[in-house]
Design a protein around this motif. Structure first.
Motif, PDB file in Angstrom:
ATOM      1  N   ALA A 176       0.896  -1.159   0.023  1.00  0.00           N
ATOM      2  CA  ALA A 176      -0.009  -0.022  -0.006  1.00  0.00           C
ATOM      3  C   ALA A 176       0.756   1.283  -0.004  1.00  0.00           C
ATOM      4  O   ALA A 176       0.433   2.247  -0.557  1.00  0.00           O
ATOM      5  CB  ALA A 176      -0.945  -0.111   1.274  1.00  0.00           C
ATOM      6  N   ALA A 177       1.889   1.190   0.709  1.00  0.00           N
ATOM      7  CA  ALA A 177       3.085   2.599   0.800  1.00  0.00           C
ATOM      8  C   ALA A 177       3.538   2.698  -0.330  1.00  0.00           C
ATOM      9  O   ALA A 177       3.546   3.915  -0.850  1.00  0.00           O
ATOM     10  CB  ALA A 177       4.083   2.443   1.952  1.00  0.00           C
ATOM     11  N   LEU A 238      10.470  -0.376   4.427  1.00  0.00           N
ATOM     12  CA  LEU A 238       9.740   1.014   4.353  1.00  0.00           C
ATOM     13  C   LEU A 238      10.852   2.248   4.222  1.00  0.00           C
ATOM     14  O   LEU A 238      10.877   2.890   3.217  1.00  0.00           O
ATOM     15  CB  LEU A 238       9.046   1.222   5.666  1.00  0.00           C
ATOM     16  CG  LEU A 238       7.765   0.301   5.764  1.00  0.00           C
ATOM     17  CD1 LEU A 238       6.965   0.760   7.058  1.00  0.00           C
ATOM     18  CD2 LEU A 238       6.790   0.305   4.632  1.00  0.00           C
ATOM     19  N   VAL A 239      11.546   2.422   5.258  1.00  0.00           N
ATOM     20  CA  VAL A 239      12.716   3.731   5.215  1.00  0.00           C
ATOM     21  C   VAL A 239      13.549   3.439   4.096  1.00  0.00           C
ATOM     22  O   VAL A 239      13.779   4.441   3.278  1.00  0.00           O
ATOM     23  CB  VAL A 239      13.456   3.658   6.389  1.00  0.00           C
ATOM     24  CG1 VAL A 239      14.270   4.807   6.533  1.00  0.00           C
ATOM     25  CG2 VAL A 239      12.647   3.652   7.811  1.00  0.00           C
ATOM     26  N   GLY A 240      14.202   2.251   3.848  1.00  0.00           N
ATOM     27  CA  GLY A 240      15.066   2.208   2.585  1.00  0.00           C
ATOM     28  C   GLY A 240      14.508   2.104   1.254  1.00  0.00           C
ATOM     29  O   GLY A 240      15.276   2.452   0.249  1.00  0.00           O
ATOM     30  N   LYS A 241      13.170   2.320   1.125  1.00  0.00           N
ATOM     31  CA  LYS A 241      12.447   2.560  -0.146  1.00  0.00           C
ATOM     32  C   LYS A 241      11.634   3.657  -0.255  1.00  0.00           C
ATOM     33  O   LYS A 241      10.945   4.058  -1.139  1.00  0.00           O
ATOM     34  CB  LYS A 241      11.351   1.284  -0.366  1.00  0.00           C
ATOM     35  CG  LYS A 241      12.124  -0.119  -0.559  1.00  0.00           C
ATOM     36  CD  LYS A 241      11.226  -1.255  -0.865  1.00  0.00           C
ATOM     37  CE  LYS A 241      11.785  -2.491  -1.009  1.00  0.00           C
ATOM     38  NZ  LYS A 241      10.798  -3.680  -1.085  1.00  0.00           N
ATOM     39  N   ASP A 242      12.250   4.716   0.790  1.00  0.00           N
ATOM     40  CA  ASP A 242      11.535   6.037   0.635  1.00  0.00           C
ATOM     41  C   ASP A 242      10.113   6.073   0.777  1.00  0.00           C
ATOM     42  O   ASP A 242       9.252   6.964   0.161  1.00  0.00           O
ATOM     43  CB  ASP A 242      11.792   6.750  -0.599  1.00  0.00           C
ATOM     44  CG  ASP A 242      13.531   6.897  -0.557  1.00  0.00           C
ATOM     45  OD1 ASP A 242      14.172   6.965   0.468  1.00  0.00           O
ATOM     46  OD2 ASP A 242      14.098   6.882  -1.671  1.00  0.00           O
ATOM     47  N   LEU A 243       9.625   5.157   1.636  1.00  0.00           N
ATOM     48  CA  LEU A 243       8.017   5.194   1.913  1.00  0.00           C
ATOM     49  C   LEU A 243       7.667   5.835   3.246  1.00  0.00           C
ATOM     50  O   LEU A 243       6.336   5.624   3.559  1.00  0.00           O
ATOM     51  CB  LEU A 243       7.631   3.643   1.703  1.00  0.00           C
ATOM     52  CG  LEU A 243       8.098   2.989   0.382  1.00  0.00           C
ATOM     53  CD1 LEU A 243       7.679   1.552   0.742  1.00  0.00           C
ATOM     54  CD2 LEU A 243       7.203   3.470  -0.808  1.00  0.00           C
ATOM     55  N   VAL A 389      15.310   4.563  24.599  1.00  0.00           N
ATOM     56  CA  VAL A 389      14.688   4.391  23.058  1.00  0.00           C
ATOM     57  C   VAL A 389      14.517   5.633  22.498  1.00  0.00           C
ATOM     58  O   VAL A 389      14.696   5.797  21.411  1.00  0.00           O
ATOM     59  CB  VAL A 389      13.460   3.755  23.558  1.00  0.00           C
ATOM     60  CG1 VAL A 389      12.565   3.669  22.195  1.00  0.00           C
ATOM     61  CG2 VAL A 389      13.408   2.569  24.151  1.00  0.00           C
ATOM     62  N   LYS A 390      13.847   6.701  23.215  1.00  0.00           N
ATOM     63  CA  LYS A 390      13.888   8.089  22.439  1.00  0.00           C
ATOM     64  C   LYS A 390      15.181   8.525  21.796  1.00  0.00           C
ATOM     65  O   LYS A 390      15.146   9.200  21.002  1.00  0.00           O
ATOM     66  CB  LYS A 390      13.234   9.004  23.336  1.00  0.00           C
ATOM     67  CG  LYS A 390      11.999   8.845  23.965  1.00  0.00           C
ATOM     68  CD  LYS A 390      11.620   9.685  24.929  1.00  0.00           C
ATOM     69  CE  LYS A 390      10.064   9.524  25.675  1.00  0.00           C
ATOM     70  NZ  LYS A 390       9.657  10.516  26.376  1.00  0.00           N
ATOM     71  N   LYS A 391      16.285   8.159  22.380  1.00  0.00           N
ATOM     72  CA  LYS A 391      17.451   8.745  21.949  1.00  0.00           C
ATOM     73  C   LYS A 391      18.016   8.128  20.830  1.00  0.00           C
ATOM     74  O   LYS A 391      18.403   8.614  19.824  1.00  0.00           O
ATOM     75  CB  LYS A 391      18.570   8.806  23.133  1.00  0.00           C
ATOM     76  CG  LYS A 391      20.056   9.129  22.776  1.00  0.00           C
ATOM     77  CD  LYS A 391      20.686   8.895  24.064  1.00  0.00           C
ATOM     78  CE  LYS A 391      22.453   9.247  23.456  1.00  0.00           C
ATOM     79  NZ  LYS A 391      23.258   9.012  24.833  1.00  0.00           N
ATOM     80  N   ARG A 392      17.940   6.944  20.903  1.00  0.00           N
ATOM     81  CA  ARG A 392      18.521   5.739  19.741  1.00  0.00           C
ATOM     82  C   ARG A 392      17.723   5.457  18.599  1.00  0.00           C
ATOM     83  O   ARG A 392      18.177   4.657  17.765  1.00  0.00           O
ATOM     84  CB  ARG A 392      19.294   4.558  20.477  1.00  0.00           C
ATOM     85  CG  ARG A 392      20.425   5.284  21.749  1.00  0.00           C
ATOM     86  CD  ARG A 392      21.097   3.871  22.318  1.00  0.00           C
ATOM     87  NE  ARG A 392      21.729   4.317  23.377  1.00  0.00           N
ATOM     88  CZ  ARG A 392      23.029   4.599  23.352  1.00  0.00           C
ATOM     89  NH1 ARG A 392      23.571   4.572  22.043  1.00  0.00           N
ATOM     90  NH2 ARG A 392      23.900   4.684  24.379  1.00  0.00           N
ATOM     91  N   ILE A 393      16.599   4.954  19.212  1.00  0.00           N
ATOM     92  CA  ILE A 393      15.629   3.910  18.068  1.00  0.00           C
ATOM     93  C   ILE A 393      15.601   4.526  16.751  1.00  0.00           C
ATOM     94  O   ILE A 393      15.743   3.830  15.877  1.00  0.00           O
ATOM     95  CB  ILE A 393      14.499   3.624  18.792  1.00  0.00           C
ATOM     96  CG1 ILE A 393      13.677   2.445  17.943  1.00  0.00           C
ATOM     97  CG2 ILE A 393      13.376   4.958  18.534  1.00  0.00           C
ATOM     98  CD1 ILE A 393      14.563   1.199  18.362  1.00  0.00           C
ATOM     99  N   GLY A 394      15.644   5.758  16.349  1.00  0.00           N
ATOM    100  CA  GLY A 394      15.520   6.300  15.218  1.00  0.00           C
ATOM    101  C   GLY A 394      16.984   5.769  14.447  1.00  0.00           C
ATOM    102  O   GLY A 394      16.831   5.442  13.224  1.00  0.00           O
ATOM    103  N   GLN A 395      17.969   5.466  14.945  1.00  0.00           N
ATOM    104  CA  GLN A 395      19.417   4.898  14.276  1.00  0.00           C
ATOM    105  C   GLN A 395      19.005   3.706  13.780  1.00  0.00           C
ATOM    106  O   GLN A 395      19.715   3.187  12.705  1.00  0.00           O
ATOM    107  CB  GLN A 395      20.399   5.077  15.236  1.00  0.00           C
ATOM    108  CG  GLN A 395      20.569   6.575  15.697  1.00  0.00           C
ATOM    109  CD  GLN A 395      21.607   6.445  17.019  1.00  0.00           C
ATOM    110  OE1 GLN A 395      22.300   5.331  17.321  1.00  0.00           O
ATOM    111  NE2 GLN A 395      21.600   7.457  17.812  1.00  0.00           N
ATOM    112  N   ALA A 396      18.188   2.981  14.546  1.00  0.00           N
ATOM    113  CA  ALA A 396      17.900   1.318  14.098  1.00  0.00           C
ATOM    114  C   ALA A 396      17.480   1.268  12.673  1.00  0.00           C
ATOM    115  O   ALA A 396      17.659   0.265  12.147  1.00  0.00           O
ATOM    116  CB  ALA A 396      17.365   0.802  14.910  1.00  0.00           C
ATOM    117  N   VAL A 397      16.859   2.238  12.142  1.00  0.00           N
ATOM    118  CA  VAL A 397      16.378   2.080  10.929  1.00  0.00           C
ATOM    119  C   VAL A 397      16.884   3.089   9.735  1.00  0.00           C
ATOM    120  O   VAL A 397      16.397   2.997   8.616  1.00  0.00           O
ATOM    121  CB  VAL A 397      14.498   2.418  10.892  1.00  0.00           C
ATOM    122  CG1 VAL A 397      13.936   1.367  11.698  1.00  0.00           C
ATOM    123  CG2 VAL A 397      14.483   3.773  11.410  1.00  0.00           C
TER     124      VAL A 397
END
Length: 421
Positions: A176-177, A238-243, A389-397
């Motif tokens: 869908a994305a 998702l992230v890697g495909k610019d979705l 989690v707030k500090k780091r989790i964005g780095q995971a994707v």
């Protein structure tokens, strides 16, 4: 102790007011007791200020209890937890505080137990998942005050243009994305992993991948194979495909994602009940479905509760209990929940809401409540883990990142913080 329940109140409330509001109903016998309550603000403007809610509730209570005065101070959610902490550290704890966490205070033996202050029928009326989440070492200290769950919101207009159906699985969501992206949708799927509320989006995705912050026995398992699989999928599919839109997930806050949905720029995202009004006010036609899971609809969803606490400092156990029994009467719980599009924290009010036509819009969230899992708020370490989690989790994707490594770093924080419990 027999508690007194009096009539219903008209609830009006507001989030985001930074000014202190207080002085509710200070009349009565000079020999009486004055209870100090610090509360959070739930609305979005002065027109639905929490001050009005507490003014009316206190006025109703004091009319039947002239020897008890209730002095309420209201802070925004940006300030309330810090203000209460400062009061406690200064030796000036209020009698009650309606805040976001309770376990640190319980660990320091500063709080009354639920059964110290509440009558048996009121304590027994709490929704079981919420009552359990209010426990430290099997004893309830946190009294759930307001609850919500999460479902997947989708923009019906954008979905129709892209020719797609609401997703049931991760694969459906990715397809869908992609279709939404081809139609020029700014945020095919909004993934808010920014500092504001990353712990919520993170847990929602962990649950949809059959993982979570903790395992079945309550031990932290942030870097479990299931969670690594989940964040690897998010990174690659998702992230890697610019979705996920023009803003990196680690920089996108929940409030900004909600605002983008209300502006018609988001195809789909996880949301709680307050998003309904935001979207409707902007004329967005939306639908809601169960959060997609790895192989189909997710078996669990995120539940969130705010907490009422009762401090021992001033010794007003009986008066606190009588007032809280009034606060948790079915009528008052329903009025509060309906005003803010929140879920009742009691079984009696939930039962009424589940069949009332006026509450039909909240039913999808109410249905999810019994399947929900809450943050491990009974752990005194949770505040440290949530902050990490707030500090780091964005780095995971992020492109080229290692979800296993990032989740491992958060797990290390969790284990270190948990070792002190």
């Amino acid at each position: 102790m027999q508690r007194r329940r009096t009539g219903t109140i008209a609830v009006v409330s507001a989030l985001g007011m930074t000014a202190v509001l207080g002085g509710c109903g200070l009349t009565g016998d000079s020999d009486g007791v004055t209870l100090k309550l610090v509360a959070a603000d739930y609305g979005d403007s002065k027109d639905n200020s929490s001050r009005k809610y507490w003014d009316e509730l206190v006025e109703s209570y004091e009319a039947k209890n002239p020897d008890v005065q209730v002095d309420v101070t209201v802070y925004s959610w940006n300030d309330v937890d810090r203000k209460v902490r400062e009061m406690v550290e200064a030796g000036e704890a209020p009698d009650m505080a309606q805040i976001g966490a309770y376990s640190d205070y319980a660990d320091k033996d500063l709080l009354y137990r639920a059964d110290d202050v509440l009558s048996i029928p009121v304590q027994a009326d709490f929704v079981s998942q919420l009552a359990a989440a209010g426990q430290v070492n099997g004893v309830q200290y946190g009294l759930p005050f307001a609850a919500s769950t999460r479902v997947l919101f989708y923009n019906k207009t954008l979905f129709d243009k892209a020719g797609v159906q609401p997703p049931k699985s991760w694969d459906d969501l990715a397809e869908a994305a992609e279709a939404l992206e081809e139609k020029g949708v700014k945020y095919p799927y909004a993934l808010p992993l920014g500092a504001e509320e990353a712990q919520a989006e993170t847990m929602q995705w962990m649950l949809s991948g059959e993982g979570g912050y903790t395992d079945d026995v309550g031990t932290y398992s942030v870097d479990s194979p299931q969670n690594v699989t989940t964040f690897t999928w998010l990174r690659d599919e998702l992230v890697g495909k610019d979705l996920t839109g023009p803003v990196a997930p680690g920089k996108l806050n929940r409030a900004d994602a909600f605002a983008a949905f209300a502006a018609g720029d988001v195809g789909m995202l996880n949301g709680h009940p307050s998003l309904m009004k935001m979207a409707s006010d902007k004329g967005v036609k939306y639908g809601m479905v169960t959060t997609p899971g790895i192989d189909g609809e997710s078996k669990n969803t995120l539940g969130v509760s705010d907490w009422m606490t009762a401090f021992k400092k001033n010794g007003h156990r009986d008066e606190i209990g009588d007032f809280l029994d009034f606060v948790y009467s079915e009528e008052n719980v329903l009025d509060f929940s309906r005003e803010y599009d929140l879920l009742p924290v009691t079984t009696s009010a939930s039962r009424t809401m589940s069949t009332a036509p006026e509450d039909e819009n909240l039913k999808p969230f109410l249905d999810e409540l019994l399947l929900s899992e809450l943050y491990p708020v009974g752990k005194t370490s949770w505040a440290s883990v949530s902050a990490d989690v707030k500090k780091r989790i964005g780095q995971a994707v992020a492109t080229g990142a290692s979800p296993k490594e990032v989740l491992g770093q958060i797990q290390a924080t969790a284990m270190k913080a948990g070792s002190a419990e």
